[in-house]
Design an enzyme around this catalytic site. Structure first.
Site, PDB file in Angstrom:
ATOM      1  N   GLN A 171      -4.428  -1.760   9.654  1.00 15.98           N
ATOM      2  CA  GLN A 171      -4.415  -3.075   9.027  1.00 15.98           C
ATOM      3  C   GLN A 171      -4.989  -4.123   9.991  1.00 15.98           C
ATOM      4  OE1 GLN A 171      -3.618  -3.543   5.821  1.00 15.98           O
ATOM      5  NE2 GLN A 171      -3.957  -5.747   5.873  1.00 15.98           N
TER       6      GLN A 171
ATOM      7  N   ASP B  60     -10.734   2.948   4.265  1.00 15.55           N
ATOM      8  CA  ASP B  60     -11.031   1.514   4.149  1.00 15.55           C
ATOM      9  C   ASP B  60     -12.536   1.274   4.015  1.00 15.55           C
ATOM     10  OD1 ASP B  60      -9.178  -0.562   3.960  1.00 15.55           O
ATOM     11  OD2 ASP B  60      -8.598  -0.416   6.066  1.00 15.55           O
TER      12      ASP B  60
ATOM     13  N   LYS C   9       0.844  -1.207   0.000  1.00 12.06           N
ATOM     14  CA  LYS C   9       0.000   0.000   0.000  1.00 12.06           C
ATOM     15  C   LYS C   9       0.877   1.253   0.000  1.00 12.06           C
ATOM     16  CE  LYS C   9      -3.838  -2.473   2.142  1.00 12.06           C
ATOM     17  NZ  LYS C   9      -4.636  -2.812   3.326  1.00 12.06           N
TER      18      LYS C   9
HETATM   19  N1  GUN Z   1      -6.986  -7.033   6.255  1.00 13.81           N
HETATM   20  C1  GUN Z   1      -7.386  -7.736   5.179  1.00 13.81           C
HETATM   21  N2  GUN Z   1      -7.913  -6.914   4.232  1.00 13.81           N
HETATM   22  C2  GUN Z   1      -7.836  -5.667   4.740  1.00 13.81           C
HETATM   23  C3  GUN Z   1      -8.207  -4.388   4.225  1.00 13.81           C
HETATM   24  O1  GUN Z   1      -8.732  -4.216   3.121  1.00 13.81           O
HETATM   25  N3  GUN Z   1      -7.956  -3.338   5.061  1.00 13.81           N
HETATM   26  C4  GUN Z   1      -7.396  -3.489   6.289  1.00 13.81           C
HETATM   27  N4  GUN Z   1      -7.220  -2.401   7.021  1.00 13.81           N
HETATM   28  N5  GUN Z   1      -7.048  -4.655   6.788  1.00 13.81           N
HETATM   29  C5  GUN Z   1      -7.258  -5.740   6.013  1.00 13.81           C
END
Ligand code: GUN
Length: 290
Positions: A96, A119, A52
């Protein structure tokens, strides 16, 4: 069979975002800035967060990685979130998941300011999505919608079966596929661990979206000839023949399912890169909505 390459679509979306950033810069506007909070040392989470941050660099966004110890208290994590909420330079941020067991994920999600919730996991974001109001759509479901659009996959009147009812993928996915728009207008069946006759239900799907979190769960007998299959799963399987020490598998037994499909997304190179593209799009939106 057409391979739905999230890698390619994501790359195109990122090129478009990079052009938008250049325009913002030329007009003296705010450079979008995304922050990511990573708690602990989970290998997979670290890889995703690093991807990311790298994507931010590629499109010209600012990025900040906040790394915290796995034994951080919930109160201290909430204090870090408060700092990001009040930092004017940060347009959006993510925490995350998964978080260590001693931390309440819902509490953390709700602590994120809705205007920075790129998100799309906050109740305000999810509520707006359900009401068809403009909002930050959850990154993975939004990425899947973008893939379907890019490949002009017909959805109206189709039977879409979603496997898995998680708050971040399956549940929002089912809502988006039923919306009165394209991609959407599907008749949706949301299936889960208590579903009876799962094989029969899946085998009647025109579009099968698999987010169950079990390696190679979907086998050829569960898939209709000519179906579209979107695989959200990603699993690291130990493999000493690989330099990394592991190989990646999805929730779908790709080799036996792919020959039956009109469209299928691979793992890796399918949904994963689209999640990142959506996150960047949401961050750009956060700047615009400011
Ligand atoms: N863990 C698995 N997929 C995601 C996501 O799209 N965002 C976040 N913050 N954590 C995740």
């Amino acid at each position: 069979m057409i391979l739905v390459s999230g890698k390619e679509v994501s790359s195109r979306v990122q090129d478009e975002i990079a052009i938008e950033v250049e325009k913002l810069k030329a007009n003296g506007g705010k450079i979008p800035h995304l922050a990511a909070v990573l708690v602990g040392e989970d290998g997979a989470s670290r890889t995703y967060v690093n991807a990311k941050v790298k994507a931010c660099e590629r499109v010209g966004f600012g990025s900040t990685l906040v790394k915290l110890d796995s034994d951080i208290s919930e109160a201290d994590l909430l204090a870090e979130i408060d700092k990001l909420n009040n930092d004017n330079d940060i347009d959006g941020f993510i925490v995350q998941l998964p978080l260590p067991k001693h931390i309440n994920e819902q509490k953390v999600t709700e602590a994120i300011a809705p205007e920075k919730d790129v998100d799309g996991f906050h109740p305000v974001s999810l509520g707006k999505m359900v009401l068809d109001l403009p909002s930050f759509l959850p990154a993975t479901p939004a990425g899947i919608i973008e893939m379907l659009r890019h490949y002009n996959i017909p959805t109206e009147g189709k039977h879409c079966v979603v496997i898995g009812r998680s708050h971040i993928v399956g549940s929002p996915m089912s809502i988006l596929m039923a919306r009165n728009t394209y991609p959407g207008n599907c008749t949706v069946t949301l299936t889960h661990s208590r579903t009876r006759n799962l094989t029969e239900i899946c085998a009647s799907a025109d579009i099968l979206i698999v987010a169950i979190g079990k390696p190679e769960f979907v086998t050829a007998d569960m898939v209709k000839e000519g179906a579209t299959v979107i695989d959200v799963g990603i699993h690291r399987i130990e493999d000493s023949s690989k330099k990394s020490g592991f190989r990646l598998l999805g929730d779908v037994k790709f080799d036996e399912v792919a020959p039956k499909c009109a469209f299928i997304s691979p793992v890796p190179g399918g949904v994963g890169p689209m999640t990142i593209a959506s996150l960047l799009k949401n961050t750009l939106l956060a700047v615009r909505l400011k």
